[in-house]
Design a protein around this motif. Sequence first.
Motif, PDB file in Angstrom:
ATOM      1  N   PHE A 210       0.829  -1.203   0.000  1.00  0.00           N
ATOM      2  CA  PHE A 210       0.000   0.000   0.000  1.00  0.00           C
ATOM      3  C   PHE A 210       0.868   1.259   0.000  1.00  0.00           C
ATOM      4  CE2 PHE A 210      -1.876   3.456   2.392  1.00  0.00           C
ATOM      5  CZ  PHE A 210      -3.070   3.645   1.726  1.00  0.00           C
ATOM      6  N   ALA A 211       0.604   2.223  -0.899  1.00  0.00           N
ATOM      7  CA  ALA A 211       1.416   3.440  -0.950  1.00  0.00           C
ATOM      8  C   ALA A 211       0.560   4.705  -0.902  1.00  0.00           C
ATOM      9  CB  ALA A 211       2.270   3.431  -2.197  1.00  0.00           C
ATOM     10  N   TYR A 212      -0.597   4.723  -1.564  1.00  0.00           N
ATOM     11  CA  TYR A 212      -1.327   5.987  -1.664  1.00  0.00           C
ATOM     12  C   TYR A 212      -2.828   5.736  -1.733  1.00  0.00           C
ATOM     13  CZ  TYR A 212      -3.034  10.420  -3.448  1.00  0.00           C
ATOM     14  OH  TYR A 212      -3.729  11.588  -3.608  1.00  0.00           O
ATOM     15  N   SER A 213      -3.589   6.585  -1.039  1.00  0.00           N
ATOM     16  CA  SER A 213      -5.043   6.549  -1.162  1.00  0.00           C
ATOM     17  C   SER A 213      -5.545   7.984  -1.172  1.00  0.00           C
ATOM     18  CB  SER A 213      -5.659   5.787   0.003  1.00  0.00           C
ATOM     19  OG  SER A 213      -7.019   6.170   0.151  1.00  0.00           O
ATOM     20  N   GLY A 214      -6.165   8.395  -2.269  1.00  0.00           N
ATOM     21  CA  GLY A 214      -6.708   9.748  -2.372  1.00  0.00           C
ATOM     22  C   GLY A 214      -7.746  10.020  -1.308  1.00  0.00           C
TER      23      GLY A 214
ATOM     24  N   TRP B 138      -6.257  15.622   5.376  1.00  0.00           N
ATOM     25  CA  TRP B 138      -5.970  17.046   5.210  1.00  0.00           C
ATOM     26  C   TRP B 138      -7.191  17.934   5.397  1.00  0.00           C
ATOM     27  CZ3 TRP B 138      -1.331  18.857   5.603  1.00  0.00           C
ATOM     28  CH2 TRP B 138      -0.259  17.997   5.333  1.00  0.00           C
TER      29      TRP B 138
ATOM     30  N   GLU C 263      -6.021  10.617   2.031  1.00  0.00           N
ATOM     31  CA  GLU C 263      -5.388  11.953   1.998  1.00  0.00           C
ATOM     32  C   GLU C 263      -6.427  13.056   2.191  1.00  0.00           C
ATOM     33  OE1 GLU C 263      -2.029  12.910   1.580  1.00  0.00           O
ATOM     34  OE2 GLU C 263      -1.582  10.791   1.900  1.00  0.00           O
TER      35      GLU C 263
END
Length: 310
Positions: free
Chosen positions: A80-84, A91, A87
């Motif tokens: 797993f590296a990125y999940s919009g 934020w 994020e």
Amino acid sequence: MNGLWRRSLRASLALAPLVVLAGCGQILDPAGPIGADEKKILVNSLAVMLLIVVPTIIATLGFAWWFRASNTKARYLPDFAYSGRVEAVVWSIPILVILFLGGMTWISSHDLDPGKPLPAKPGVQPLTVQVVSLDWKWLFIYPDQGIATVNHLVVPAGTPINFHITSASVMNAFFVPRLGSMIYSMNGMDTQLHLQADKPGRYYGRSAHFSGDGFPGMQFFVDAVPAAQFGAWVSGTKGKGEALSAQRYWQLAQQSADNPPMSFGAVQPQLFNAVLMQKIPPAPGPKLGEPDPSVRPMSVSPVGSEGDVR
Ligand SMILES: [Cu+2]
């Protein structure tokens, strides 16, 4: 060492409720409109921050439990590296909180501007009090009544009070926790503060900014009394006892600690302005590097012995 540590821990645990009672307890029990509004800001901003803190703590525990090694139903994503979506949540919520807290601060800072006069009920005349912080006592001048007090303030309850605050020496801070708004007293500056006590009572006040040897004794009581009683106090004080002339003021401005409350039956007109415009030279202020023996007997270890920090 262990025993010492445990003893100091026990001492600090025993002192904790005292600290809470002395400081926060008073702020959480306001006695005037400014103090009440400040308490509201404190509680509201705490609630907004808890809105983030509590779900975060619950989510942390929840994630740790759900993604435990023995749970075969949890999805295992070692790459797993990125999940919009993650994020966006991570934020957007802090941004909303900052906008909300910032907006609250903006609005209340303008609402509670210390220089803004408080609305007076019809028929109520606001009272002006001039405050001078001296080494190490508070001088309160009532310019319209022509009297003055030291380390004791008497005000009519339910009446807006317009404070003009200056310092004859170093910086101090004028603070009556239950009425609200701590504000600095500074040499050569006229700081304005508007407060009101809603009900009769005795409120504790002090200097909240360290100013040297006699600082711990810079305490006073504010006695808020019914309007009629205030009139009686003024006429009972006026013309009696000492007068506060420029010479007497200069004597008063010399260093002394733990001064009992006192009053002056007359005040030289424009004394506050003379202090403010430095027509009367500033009070001595703390001497650097050497304790002042005139203040009170102090236990000073001889030079070179343990505890000497110079
Ligand atoms: Cu400070």
